[in-house]
Design a protein around this motif. Structure first.
Motif, short mmCIF file in Angstrom:
data_model
loop_
_atom_site.label_atom_id
_atom_site.label_comp_id
_atom_site.label_asym_id
_atom_site.label_seq_id
_atom_site.Cartn_x
_atom_site.Cartn_y
_atom_site.Cartn_z
N LEU A 57 0.91 -1.25 -0.02
CA LEU A 57 -0.05 0.02 0.12
C LEU A 57 0.82 1.11 0.02
O LEU A 57 0.59 2.34 -0.57
CB LEU A 57 -0.88 -0.01 1.14
N VAL A 58 1.95 1.29 0.66
CA VAL A 58 2.98 2.44 0.69
C VAL A 58 3.37 2.72 -0.72
O VAL A 58 3.50 3.96 -1.01
CB VAL A 58 4.05 2.05 1.72
N LEU A 59 3.64 1.69 -1.33
CA LEU A 59 4.53 1.83 -2.38
C LEU A 59 3.35 2.28 -3.73
O LEU A 59 3.64 3.10 -4.29
CB LEU A 59 5.13 0.51 -2.99
N PHE A 60 2.33 1.39 -3.37
CA PHE A 60 1.20 1.92 -4.46
C PHE A 60 0.77 3.46 -4.27
O PHE A 60 0.63 4.21 -5.41
CB PHE A 60 -0.01 0.86 -4.19
N PHE A 61 0.57 3.80 -3.04
CA PHE A 61 -0.05 5.30 -2.91
C PHE A 61 0.96 6.24 -3.05
O PHE A 61 0.77 7.26 -3.83
CB PHE A 61 -0.72 5.13 -1.65
#
Length: 246
Positions: A57-61
């Motif tokens: 999620l961190v990488l995606f956002f």
């Protein structure tokens, strides 16, 4: 043009993801202590999965923030400079279709619907229907920006139509329809398509990005609901034909 580095504002994204996942972790731990009593190996695997989810999620956002948002705004700004402004309408449809087709939440919904219905409702049907619906909504948003009309009457008429279709559609599709509206307004569509609309309104002469650039997400939420309810009507008619034939 504003370009962000890979690590810029990642601390904010990090904390946002922590705030999103932490309540779920606390809830699980409370349930585990009170009633679940799941095996230790299961709990360990679950936390491994949560860690992978957290990193993802961190990488995606962060990827969305440094890529999709500025890209959408810059594409919108470029499109607004085209003399034949009507071209923005089909272009917006294509962007809406492709963005929703790539939306992870929509794909999860499509798979869940197919699994839950034992293949009766095909996931590909849901995926393409929602992609088409969002494409239409972005086109409407572009028409709104080009001609400067208010979106309030369209939204009001749309929800009146939703209330009518609820009574005509197959009951199986009512919950699916409203979930579709929420999931279609996922991180891909909100960041990219909203930025695209703001970029068009900010660059086009005579348009205010605050007045004309926003409101597209309301269309994106509404059109999938109407589309799935309409599909529900077709499935209801199909059920009747099968019943009468038997």
């Amino acid at each position: 043009m504003n370009y962000l580095s890979i690590s810029e504002n990642i601390d904010t994204v990090f904390m946002d993801v922590v705030q999103a996942l932490l309540p779920l972790v606390v809830f699980f731990l409370i349930m585990q202590a009170l009633s679940l009593k799941l095996p230790k190996n299961y709990v360990i695997n679950l936390f491994k999965g949560l860690f992978i989810t957290f990193i993802g999620l961190v990488l995606f956002f962060q990827g969305v923030n440094i890529a999709f948002f500025p890209a959408g705004q810059n594409i919108g700004a470029i499109c607004a400079t085209i003399e034949q402004t009507w071209i923005i309408i089909p272009f917006g449809f294509a962007l809406g279709f492709l963005t929703t087709y790539a939306e992870p939440a929509v794909r999860v919904l499509s798979d869940q619907i197919e699994t839950s219905s034992n293949g009766y409702i095909r996931g590909t049907l849901v995926l393409y229907a929602l992609s088409f619906a969002v494409g239409v909504s972005v086109s409407i948003g572009m028409i709104k920006i080009i001609y400067g009309f208010s979106f309030v009457p369209i939204i009001a008429l749309g929800y009146i139509l939703v209330l009518i279709l609820i009574h005509l559609s197959d009951p199986d599709f009512i919950g699916i329809a409203f979930d579709s509206g929420g999931l279609a307004t996922g991180p891909m569509s909100v960041t990219f398509l909203m930025a695209f609309g703001v970029g068009v309104a900010d660059t086009m002469v005579g348009r205010d990005p605050l007045l004309d650039g926003f409101g597209m997400v309301a269309f994106i939420f509404l059109t999938p609901i109407l589309t799935m309810l309409a599909i529900g009507i077709m499935f209801k008619m199909k059920k009747k034909e099968i019943y009468y034939d038997s």
